[in-house]
Design a protein around this motif. Sequence first.
Motif: not given
Length: 424
Positions: A32-43, A370-373, A400-410
């Motif tokens: 993004d414009e602030n330099g934050n990184r996102f993994i793209d699972f949307f393509a 958490r940085g995943l689209v 990215g898959l770990q982010i999904v797991r962490d999101s489900l945990t939350a």
Amino acid sequence: MRIFEEMESEVRGYVRSFPVVFDKAEGSELFDENGNRFIDFFAGAGTLNYGHNNPKITEALIEYLQHKGIVHGLDKATMAKREFMTKFRDTILAPRGLQYKMQFTGPTGTNAVETALKLARMIKRRSNVIAFTNGYHGLTMGALGVTGNYFYKDESYGSRANTAFMPFDGFLGEGVDSIEYMRKFLSDPSSGVDLPAAVIVETVQGEGGINVASVEWLKRLEELCREFDILLIIDDIQVGNGRTGTFFSFERAGIHPDMVTLSKSIGGGLPMALLLMRPELDQWSPGEHTGTFRGNNLAFVASTQALSYWDNDDMGKVVEYKGNIIEEELKKMAADFPELEPQVRGVGMVWGLELAAGMANEASQEAFTRGLVMETAGADDQVLKFLPSLLIEEDILREGLQIVRDSLTALVEKQRKMITGEES
């Protein structure tokens, strides 16, 4: 974000799900414009199978523009188009024993669908078309008519004219043979379903919730179409272009559709849509179906480069390998989070994780923080949709898959606190 709220129509959608201003992208990463990184699972909803700013494609485009190559050409003959058509014939069609002519429609998938429906009706001199529950084929009037999701429909549009919907594979549950169901409607002159000009189907329903048609079902659907002299149209706009592991999604079933619609990743990230048809179906008169942007020469250049990934079977092996990683991890998540009522389905590198009511949207939002689209799919947005670039690096895929797991945990922890009253 204020300018988007002030100036852009309320119809905007993805900007609401991912409310940041994106600036740069490379491969499977967005910034993004602030330099934050996102993994793209949307393509790009399946448009970026070869990643953002693929260097092979980018270099070819820069070279073409510096050469002052034709950008807009309607349907005139250009070198870019000649190279694309030659590459597509030699790399994709010939090795598969497919003989199709190609028609360039407009810049997006719905244009290809409209063309296919119009041509089928013209050839067969019948107006009815059969589509399927949960199908998605676009939002212009004809394509909307064969799209199943009620969210996109309104009686005032008149969009359902000349369309009959039948149950997709598995829609009526196990033990119900939907092909025989269709046969009954087609063979009974009192069924109320007119003999259609065509059947249009996705072999994997992407927007519909990652519903995968079985090989047997697809084979029997083709046989049914041949029996009743109905044209079979495969909509390969989202799940074609290698998404299922073979270039065309129908290859796994060994069927030979009469027409195939392609868009999204066929343009190498740029707007292009086309219709493939058996040569004897090419019954147009010159200029009978046109479009101002049917000759996107930049997309021809990009696509020619993208198609080189299919010069051998390496890409198919890559998709199979990464698809197995996704499947394995999703099945582990399903086992670890039973309270979310998970269901896993997919093939190749298109997968869905269905969750209990409302949970998929919450999971997508949590993942974004958490940085995943990633987007959701299904009639009730009940499915987390996994659609990464085919070229995503394995370490980024696993991250990215770990982010999904962490999101489900939350989410599970949040549910637990609500039940126990800890949040109050």
